[in-house]
Design a protein around this motif. Sequence first.
Motif, PDB file in Angstrom:
ATOM      1  N   UNK A   1     -14.963  30.359 -53.186  1.00 48.47           N
ATOM      2  CA  UNK A   1     -13.686  30.048 -53.837  1.00 48.47           C
ATOM      3  C   UNK A   1     -12.487  30.018 -52.905  1.00 48.47           C
ATOM      4  N   UNK A   2     -12.558  30.663 -51.734  1.00 43.01           N
ATOM      5  CA  UNK A   2     -11.402  30.682 -50.826  1.00 43.01           C
ATOM      6  C   UNK A   2     -11.340  29.452 -49.930  1.00 43.01           C
ATOM      7  N   UNK A   3     -12.390  28.642 -49.939  1.00 47.68           N
ATOM      8  CA  UNK A   3     -12.362  27.415 -49.133  1.00 47.68           C
ATOM      9  C   UNK A   3     -13.354  26.415 -49.714  1.00 47.68           C
ATOM     10  N   UNK A   4     -12.948  25.820 -50.830  1.00 42.26           N
ATOM     11  CA  UNK A   4     -13.830  24.879 -51.521  1.00 42.26           C
ATOM     12  C   UNK A   4     -14.081  23.616 -50.703  1.00 42.26           C
TER      13      UNK A   4
ATOM     14  N   UNK B   1     -25.049  23.038 -51.851  1.00 43.59           N
ATOM     15  CA  UNK B   1     -24.390  23.701 -50.718  1.00 43.59           C
ATOM     16  C   UNK B   1     -23.813  25.044 -51.165  1.00 43.59           C
ATOM     17  N   UNK B   2     -23.186  25.028 -52.337  1.00 48.50           N
ATOM     18  CA  UNK B   2     -22.588  26.257 -52.867  1.00 48.50           C
ATOM     19  C   UNK B   2     -23.640  27.346 -53.000  1.00 48.50           C
ATOM     20  N   UNK B   3     -24.786  26.986 -53.563  1.00 47.05           N
ATOM     21  CA  UNK B   3     -25.853  27.967 -53.762  1.00 47.05           C
ATOM     22  C   UNK B   3     -26.432  28.418 -52.423  1.00 47.05           C
ATOM     23  N   UNK B   4     -26.539  27.488 -51.486  1.00 45.35           N
ATOM     24  CA  UNK B   4     -27.089  27.809 -50.166  1.00 45.35           C
ATOM     25  C   UNK B   4     -26.178  28.802 -49.431  1.00 45.35           C
ATOM     26  N   UNK B   5     -24.874  28.555 -49.478  1.00 47.57           N
ATOM     27  CA  UNK B   5     -23.912  29.449 -48.823  1.00 47.57           C
ATOM     28  C   UNK B   5     -23.962  30.838 -49.447  1.00 47.57           C
ATOM     29  N   UNK B   6     -23.926  30.889 -50.777  1.00 49.38           N
ATOM     30  CA  UNK B   6     -23.931  32.181 -51.472  1.00 49.38           C
ATOM     31  C   UNK B   6     -25.217  32.955 -51.206  1.00 49.38           C
ATOM     32  N   UNK B   7     -26.348  32.240 -51.162  1.00 55.86           N
ATOM     33  CA  UNK B   7     -27.628  32.894 -50.901  1.00 55.86           C
ATOM     34  C   UNK B   7     -27.671  33.466 -49.490  1.00 55.86           C
TER      35      UNK B   7
END
Length: 516
Positions: A373-376, A389-395
């Motif tokens: 959320x700090x750098x969408x 990508x979102x899921x990959x980063x969070x994982x």
Amino acid sequence: MNTSLAMHDNILEMNGITKEFTGVRALDKVTLKVKRGEVHAICGENGAGKSTLMKVLSGVYPYGTYTGDIVFSGKVAQFHSIKESEKSGIVIIHQELALIPELSIAENIFLGNELLTTGLINWHETETRTRDLLARVGLEADPATPVKNLGVGQQQLVEIAKALSKNVSLLILDEPTSALNEEDSANLLDLMRSLRSKGITCIMISHKLNEIAEISDAITVIRDGKTVGEISVEDGHVDEDTIIKAMVGRSLDNRYPEHESKVGEVILKVRDWTVEDPLVQGRLLCDHINFDIKAGEIVGFAGLMGAGRTEMARSLFGKNYGIYKGGSITIKGNRTVFNSVSDAIRNGLAYVPEDRKLLGLNLLDTIEETTVSANMRKILTRNLIDFSKQREVAERYRRSLKIKARAVDVGVSTLSGGNQQKVVLSKWMFPDPDVLILDEPTRGIDVGAKYEIYKLVHQLADEGKAVIFISSELPEILGMTDRIYTICEGRISGEITTRDADQESLMRLMTTTLAA
């Protein structure tokens, strides 16, 4: 232990308590025995099941949603609501205080339990009873005072006064001192001693082992949803290392990981930073503050409650708090102007706030939504969010920070405090900032999770980031930093290298009004 009041009978027995949430066993046959008239501490890592157990006891999780037996005051208890447990004399004060800021002290104390005469609130009786209750908890305040005008320590006393109004016999305090300064914490512990002397039993959940050792008569340790140890406190002494080993399943030979900083050039330079209180005209929260921080350096900011540490941090982070009156910020030799939080992020600044639930998280979001959320912009594909990508980063952050969660699509509200804090840290690591401000990064977190966060802070410094480390715990400041600035009344009152500092020297600097 106060042997004159600690009776041989148990006021509470919880036997074989098991509680599950969609396939996750949060409590696994937990047992807890509490003697009448004692202060009983419950210890464990974040997510161990401490708060869940207390929610079972108080009826937040009603009878029928768990298995096992509760025996209170010699009778089997089957509470279906908080109202039922309170009627029996059990009152819980949660870590997040349940007060309404706009209402008065008196209105908060008797909210839902109003004193009525012929169907109308008897305000005279309400005020009289409130004054009596405030006197019992040692709070000198007008019952008509709005709660929003009280400090956190005073609000804790209002919560306890509210509990006493319900004829409490068992008072549960969940992290009661996590947001308090040393003076307010000491006052609260004194009040608990007073309650014990009057026969009120207290259960205290806390990560502050020094306070547990000081106040407790007995300790139950919970790990991974199971009772792993019951420790009796003899002659008022307890070995903190014994508690830690029971909590985390291993010894922590050093509370703070060893670290040798590789300090580079100055990254952040702040000059004459001046900010006015938004509520009190003319009062300066930051009074011509000057400091420098170098790459790879961890710099502590120490000060008493209200000294201006958090106000300084928030005002630097895109003028997020207060009224800017003057001063400059230079990052990597470039003088920058931050007029918003987004400006600060774009210029390489990040801020982990002291109140993770209010300022650090949107509790409606998932782990993966929070992480990015700090750098969408970093996860956009053709100006659209790339959810893979979102899921990959969070994982990736879930694994590297050891965030305990079933998956990254679960809500952050379901996580323990320590895991929520790790999610906040991942949120601000993702933009890859040059300067990271950590405001009370381990507040309300157990010793095991603290150790992991300390190692993470060292990792950030080793990557060449400049780290500002704000903490109310002086041992933590001394254990984690390379250099320390002290703040008093909105001014820098001293600067000292950590190797030359101790708690006494820091306290002396924290209480002086002379500029460095």
